[in-house]
Enzyme design. Structure first.
Site, short mmCIF file in Angstrom:
data_model
loop_
_atom_site.label_atom_id
_atom_site.label_comp_id
_atom_site.label_asym_id
_atom_site.label_seq_id
_atom_site.Cartn_x
_atom_site.Cartn_y
_atom_site.Cartn_z
N TYR A 1 0.83 -1.21 0.00
CA TYR A 1 0.00 0.00 0.00
C TYR A 1 0.86 1.25 0.00
CZ TYR A 1 -4.42 -2.37 0.15
OH TYR A 1 -5.51 -3.13 -0.21
N ARG B 1 1.78 1.89 -3.49
CA ARG B 1 0.62 2.38 -4.27
C ARG B 1 0.30 3.83 -3.88
NH1 ARG B 1 -4.21 -1.63 -3.60
NH2 ARG B 1 -5.22 -0.24 -5.10
N GLN C 1 -15.40 2.32 -7.30
CA GLN C 1 -14.69 1.22 -6.64
C GLN C 1 -13.25 1.65 -6.34
OE1 GLN C 1 -15.70 -2.77 -8.72
NE2 GLN C 1 -16.04 -1.18 -10.26
N ASP D 1 -8.40 5.80 -5.01
CA ASP D 1 -7.32 6.76 -5.26
C ASP D 1 -7.72 8.21 -4.99
OD1 ASP D 1 -7.82 6.07 -8.82
OD2 ASP D 1 -8.87 7.50 -7.56
N HIS E 1 -15.21 1.13 -1.84
CA HIS E 1 -14.11 0.32 -1.32
C HIS E 1 -13.13 1.11 -0.48
CE1 HIS E 1 -14.84 -2.59 -4.96
NE2 HIS E 1 -15.73 -2.75 -4.00
N CYS F 1 -7.52 2.50 12.90
CA CYS F 1 -6.85 1.79 13.99
C CYS F 1 -7.57 0.47 14.29
CB CYS F 1 -6.84 2.67 15.25
SG CYS F 1 -6.12 1.82 16.68
N GLY G 1 -14.85 1.90 -17.02
CA GLY G 1 -13.52 1.43 -16.61
C GLY G 1 -13.52 0.38 -15.54
C1 BV8 Z 1 -18.17 -8.91 -0.02
C2 BV8 Z 1 -10.03 -2.37 -2.41
C3 BV8 Z 1 -19.71 -9.78 1.53
C4 BV8 Z 1 -8.68 -2.74 -1.98
C5 BV8 Z 1 -11.09 -4.13 -3.70
C6 BV8 Z 1 -15.08 -15.48 -1.08
C7 BV8 Z 1 -15.06 -14.90 0.19
C8 BV8 Z 1 -15.58 -13.62 0.40
C9 BV8 Z 1 -16.11 -12.92 -0.65
C10 BV8 Z 1 -16.09 -13.51 -1.90
C11 BV8 Z 1 -15.61 -14.78 -2.14
N1 BV8 Z 1 -15.75 -15.06 -3.46
C12 BV8 Z 1 -16.30 -14.01 -4.08
C13 BV8 Z 1 -16.52 -13.07 -3.14
C14 BV8 Z 1 -17.06 -11.79 -3.35
C15 BV8 Z 1 -15.88 -10.88 -3.64
C16 BV8 Z 1 -15.72 -10.85 -5.14
O1 BV8 Z 1 -16.52 -10.23 -5.81
N2 BV8 Z 1 -14.70 -11.55 -5.66
C17 BV8 Z 1 -14.54 -11.59 -7.10
C18 BV8 Z 1 -13.08 -11.41 -7.47
C19 BV8 Z 1 -15.12 -12.91 -7.61
N3 BV8 Z 1 -16.24 -9.59 -3.12
C20 BV8 Z 1 -15.90 -9.26 -1.87
O2 BV8 Z 1 -15.21 -9.92 -1.14
C21 BV8 Z 1 -16.47 -7.93 -1.42
N4 BV8 Z 1 -17.11 -8.11 -0.15
O3 BV8 Z 1 -18.63 -9.58 -0.90
O4 BV8 Z 1 -18.67 -8.89 1.27
C22 BV8 Z 1 -19.07 -11.05 2.02
C23 BV8 Z 1 -18.31 -11.01 3.16
C24 BV8 Z 1 -17.77 -12.21 3.64
C25 BV8 Z 1 -17.98 -13.40 2.94
C26 BV8 Z 1 -18.71 -13.41 1.76
C27 BV8 Z 1 -19.25 -12.22 1.29
C28 BV8 Z 1 -15.37 -6.91 -1.27
C29 BV8 Z 1 -14.85 -6.55 -2.65
C30 BV8 Z 1 -13.91 -5.35 -2.54
C31 BV8 Z 1 -12.49 -5.81 -2.62
N5 BV8 Z 1 -11.62 -4.64 -2.63
N6 BV8 Z 1 -10.29 -3.06 -3.65
C32 BV8 Z 1 -7.63 -2.17 -2.88
O5 BV8 Z 1 -7.96 -1.58 -3.95
O6 BV8 Z 1 -6.47 -2.31 -2.51
S1 BV8 Z 1 -11.46 -4.83 -5.18
C33 BV8 Z 1 -10.57 -4.16 -6.45
O7 BV8 Z 1 -11.22 -4.67 -7.62
C34 BV8 Z 1 -10.62 -2.67 -6.60
O8 BV8 Z 1 -11.49 -2.01 -5.73
C35 BV8 Z 1 -11.15 -2.52 -8.00
O9 BV8 Z 1 -11.77 -1.34 -8.24
C36 BV8 Z 1 -12.07 -3.66 -8.03
C37 BV8 Z 1 -12.66 -4.03 -9.35
O10 BV8 Z 1 -11.66 -3.98 -10.30
P1 BV8 Z 1 -11.84 -2.88 -11.46
O11 BV8 Z 1 -11.99 -1.55 -10.82
O12 BV8 Z 1 -12.89 -3.32 -12.37
O13 BV8 Z 1 -10.41 -2.91 -12.12
P2 BV8 Z 1 -9.85 -4.00 -13.15
O14 BV8 Z 1 -8.38 -3.81 -13.23
O15 BV8 Z 1 -10.41 -5.34 -12.80
O16 BV8 Z 1 -10.51 -3.59 -14.55
C38 BV8 Z 1 -10.13 -2.36 -15.15
C39 BV8 Z 1 -11.05 -2.17 -16.36
O17 BV8 Z 1 -10.77 -0.90 -16.94
C40 BV8 Z 1 -10.84 -3.20 -17.45
O18 BV8 Z 1 -12.08 -3.67 -17.91
C41 BV8 Z 1 -10.14 -2.41 -18.57
O19 BV8 Z 1 -10.50 -2.87 -19.85
C42 BV8 Z 1 -10.67 -1.03 -18.34
N7 BV8 Z 1 -9.81 0.06 -18.79
C43 BV8 Z 1 -8.46 0.07 -18.93
N8 BV8 Z 1 -8.06 1.28 -19.37
C44 BV8 Z 1 -9.19 2.05 -19.50
C45 BV8 Z 1 -10.30 1.27 -19.14
N9 BV8 Z 1 -11.56 1.74 -19.17
C46 BV8 Z 1 -11.74 3.02 -19.58
N10 BV8 Z 1 -10.72 3.84 -19.93
C47 BV8 Z 1 -9.45 3.39 -19.91
N11 BV8 Z 1 -8.43 4.20 -20.29
#
Ligand code: BV8
Length: 243
Positions: A67, A70, A101, A104, A119, A127, A187
């Protein structure tokens, strides 16, 4: 050459009932790395080790080194033309629920006022002992892992995998999606829930849902309109640029 449907042009022109959801791609043109895709964070790092509470409990210093790096990268980044276009559009329309999401802070830095951070924020710390949340913009951090004045361990005030999102923010984001006439999804790879479920909420409630992304995502075939382009190019063309 990008073309916009008549429906989209009219809704964007009207400026009422517009709601936005952004992901890491919104900040790509500001120089902030995305998560998935080429050179994405998750290509080099393990999500489990770095963005989960158990990864933090196991090795807080390792998580904080990630972090801290970042924070340093993001501190050098500025809002791009896409962020500025959204902020100017909100100023003209009077209201623009902007659900992000991203952690930043670039939407607020661009001047957007109604930013719903699903997020959390990388420049806030919490803390582990007394729950106190404070802003901390020091880059680099003087000590890793940083400690609270009470002696407790500080963590980034962000939502990790396996953690629930801030209830009030999610409620406000869901209510905005339910009352949207136009829902712009910008995005995001649309794979992280519950954020990725918001476009379907908006669509089910009658919104015109538009994806702005240079690449295809799992959402692409479920939206009403796809604008295959970059946020910093499409948004000024669709909503107008900054004044
Ligand atoms: C939850 C913060 C209820 C930190 C992030 C097992 C156990 C527990 C939960 C789960 C599990 N299995 C699944 C889940 C649910 C899980 C989930 O969804 N997993 C996914 C991967 C399957 N979700 C959670 O855990 C959430 N909580 O469900 O709570 C719960 C509780 C307990 C038990 C069960 C359920 C919490 C999710 C939040 C996680 N934190 N970030 C940090 O950032 O350090 S997630 C992280 O991914 C970021 O926040 C980010 O924003 C987010 C999504 O990614 P994107 O923003 O979409 O970014 P990415 O790189 O993927 O894509 C970029 C896109 O931009 C691309 O499409 C690209 O083509 C495009 N792009 C590129 N350039 C451009 C562009 N677009 C436009 N213009 C450009 N120039």
């Amino acid at each position: 050459m990008l073309t916009f449907s008549q429906r989209l042009k009219e809704l964007a022109e009207r400026g009422r009932g517009v709601v936005v959801l952004t992901g890491a791609g919104m900040s790509a043109e500001s120089g902030v790395p995305t998560f998935r895709g080429k050179d994405g964070f998750w290509e080099k790092e393990s999500v489990e080790d770095l963005a989960t509470p158990w990864g933090f409990a196991r090795d807080p210093a390792k998580v904080w080194r990630w972090y801290d790096e970042r924070r340093r990268q993001i501190a050098a980044c500025r809002p791009n033309a896409g962020h500025l276009s959204l902020a100017a559009y909100e100023a003209r329309c009077g209201d623009l629920p902007l659900v992000t999401q991203n952690i930043d802070g670039l939407h607020a830095a661009a001047g957007s006022r109604r930013v719903l951070e699903l997020h959390g924020n990388i420049f806030r710390v919490r803390c582990e002992r007394d729950g106190l949340v404070t802003e901390d913009r020091r880059t680099p951090l003087p000590v890793i892992p940083p400690a609270c004045s009470c002696g407790g361990l500080l963590r980034p005030d962000v939502v990790w995998f396996g953690e629930t999102l801030p209830a009030r923010v999610m409620e406000e984001a869901t209510a905005a999606a339910e009352s949207a006439d136009l829902f712009l999804v910008i995005g995001t790879s649309s794979v992280v829930y519950p954020a990725a479920g918001l476009p379907a909420v908006a669509g089910a409630a009658g919104a015109w849902v538009v994806e702005i992304n240079p690449e295809e995502t799992p959402l692409s075939d479920q939206v009403d309109e796809v604008l295959r382009g970059k946020a910093a190019e499409v948004l000024p063309a669709l909503l107008g640029g900054a004044p």
